[in-house]
Design a protein around this motif. Structure first.
Motif, PDB file in Angstrom:
ATOM      1  N   SER A   1      44.899   4.483  42.458  1.00 58.59           N
ATOM      2  CA  SER A   1      45.923   4.600  41.171  1.00 58.59           C
ATOM      3  C   SER A   1      45.404   3.910  39.765  1.00 58.59           C
ATOM      4  N   PRO A   2      45.985   4.646  38.413  1.00 59.37           N
ATOM      5  CA  PRO A   2      45.568   4.194  37.124  1.00 59.37           C
ATOM      6  C   PRO A   2      45.910   2.803  36.932  1.00 59.37           C
ATOM      7  N   HIS A   3      46.915   1.868  38.298  1.00 63.82           N
ATOM      8  CA  HIS A   3      47.901   1.047  37.717  1.00 63.82           C
ATOM      9  C   HIS A   3      46.890   0.029  38.004  1.00 63.82           C
ATOM     10  N   LEU A   4      45.134   0.425  39.220  1.00 64.19           N
ATOM     11  CA  LEU A   4      44.550  -0.433  39.881  1.00 64.19           C
ATOM     12  C   LEU A   4      43.284  -0.581  39.065  1.00 64.19           C
ATOM     13  N   GLN A   5      42.901   1.251  38.245  1.00 64.57           N
ATOM     14  CA  GLN A   5      41.550   1.359  38.229  1.00 64.57           C
ATOM     15  C   GLN A   5      41.023   2.401  37.239  1.00 64.57           C
ATOM     16  N   GLN A   6      41.024   2.466  35.462  1.00 68.52           N
ATOM     17  CA  GLN A   6      41.204   3.980  34.948  1.00 68.52           C
ATOM     18  C   GLN A   6      39.445   4.049  35.466  1.00 68.52           C
ATOM     19  N   PRO A   7      39.263   5.077  35.799  1.00 64.67           N
ATOM     20  CA  PRO A   7      37.764   5.624  36.458  1.00 64.67           C
ATOM     21  C   PRO A   7      37.114   6.193  34.802  1.00 64.67           C
ATOM     22  N   LEU A   8      37.970   6.828  33.706  1.00 66.91           N
ATOM     23  CA  LEU A   8      38.181   7.437  32.388  1.00 66.91           C
ATOM     24  C   LEU A   8      37.366   5.553  31.303  1.00 66.91           C
TER      25      LEU A   8
END
Length: 379
Positions: free
Chosen positions: A179-186
């Motif tokens: 999820s974007p709360h734990l990790q933001q690939p961009l």
């Protein structure tokens, strides 16, 4: 100062309705929109396959949470995956995929896109040298999951992004498990992020959906064109339910992660468990990478039953609070046997999962109750 994650989850794309003052985005249950004259659209809407205000609010919020310029909300995670692959690949192109990719993704690539002339190579995503070795002159995309489903392998996003840049490929990341709360690939250099919003983003097991987020203007335009052309759009109520789920994503992911840590501790000390797979464990081969790029380690846990495949199947049917079901990421805890359920399509392939593997989606119930349920089911 920009707003924090939890604030954006509640407010991004969700201003009070200008007509009524409603603080919650309305469900725009309409198929078409009145025009003030031929070609004179109000607020840019003409037909709900092309655009719907409820879906627009969701897309804007998704883009904000992933740190991208463009967001698209889809009817399912697989339709989002399909749109990205079809936008980026042509017959004769090659892509690299995880050697333990989600079964639905593998089925789409192996059974559908391969018939269209797309080639693929499965590799362990945690092994950068293996990924590099798999790249060919016709490779156009590195399709990555991290953590992977269901073996929870971890890819080093920054390193793979640099490799992608150096080789002229595009790095696509399925960020569903984190999820974007734990990790933001961009933020780490990925070109595009895909989600099954059915999972943690929706969070309540009551809606199916998908998402694509990117800052690549050209790719975003291609994905939007494909979506409008093929029609894989969520209805306004589906978009509304997902948007509602996003509002509590931050607090839910904190609880999912804490509960998973308690479950992992109990499983590690149980004689019926031969191996626990969780990125938060120091003995996980990519623990340090996960710690570097993830806020917490998430709510997904996998383990091998010490007594073999049949015992794993029996254990899955004996839990009380962990519901035997496919999917993941809801507030309730789920248990499944990947080899017979979500990853049955990989049987006999290089992506086949161990028959004694059990996958848990740890919910937000009381941790003590979940631990006791697993202990009882394990015997």
């Amino acid at each position: 100062m920009s707003d924090g994650f939890a604030t954006r989850a509640i407010h991004a794309g969700q201003q009070p309705d200008p007509a009524t003052g409603s603080v919650i985005t309305p469900i725009h249950a309409t198929s078409t929109y009145a025009q003030d004259g031929v070609g004179q659209q109000r607020a840019g809407y003409e037909y709900s396959r092309t655009g719907n205000p409820t879906r627009t609010a969701l897309a804007e919020c998704l883009a904000s949470l992933e740190g991208g310029r463009h967001g698209h909300a889809f009817a399912s995670g697989m339709s989002a995956t399909d749109a990205v692959l079809r936008a980026a690949l042509r017959p004769g192109d090659h892509l690299v995929i995880p050697d333990d990719a989600y079964g639905g993704t593998f089925r789409l690539i192996d059974k559908v896109l391969s018939g269209w002339g797309v080639e693929y190579t499965p590799v362990p995503v945690s092994d950068v040298d293996a990924v590099r070795a798999a790249i060919r002159p016709n490779t156009k995309m590195l399709w990555i999951e991290t953590p992977t489903n269901p073996l929870l392998n971890i890819a080093d996003l920054s390193t793979l992004a640099q490799l992608s840049h150096d080789t002229g490929t595009r790095l696509a990341v399925d960020n569903t498990f984190a999820s974007p709360h734990l990790q933001q690939p961009l933020e780490h250099g990925a070109g595009v992020v895909v989600h099954s919003t059915t999972k943690y983003l929706g969070g309540h097991s009551d809606v199916v959906g998908g998402a694509v987020v990117t800052s690549d203007d050209e790719l975003a335009e291609q994905v939007g064109f494909l979506q409008n052309s093929a029609g894989a759009v969520p209805g306004p109520f589906d978009a509304w339910l997902t948007l509602r789920g996003l509002k509590t994503l931050a607090v839910r992911m904190e609880r999912h992660s804490r509960n998973a840590e308690r479950v992992v501790e109990a499983l590690e000390n149980h004689p019926k468990v031969s191996h626990v797979i969780y990125p938060g464990l120091e003995q996980h081969p990519a623990h340090q990478v996960a710690a570097k790029q993830m806020r917490h380690f998430g709510g997904m846990v996998s383990f091998l039953h010490a007594d073999g495949p049949e015992a794993a199947l029996e254990m899955c049917a004996r839990t009380r609070l962990f519901t035997l079901a496919e999917s993941l990421g809801g507030v309730e805890s789920l248990i499944e046997h990947p080899g017979r359920m979500t990853h049955a399509s990989t049987e006999g392939s290089l992506l086949q999962v161990p028959a004694e593997l059990v996958r848990l989606s740890v919910g937000i119930e009381e941790a003590d109750d979940l631990v006791e349920d697993l202990r009882t089911a394990l015997g």
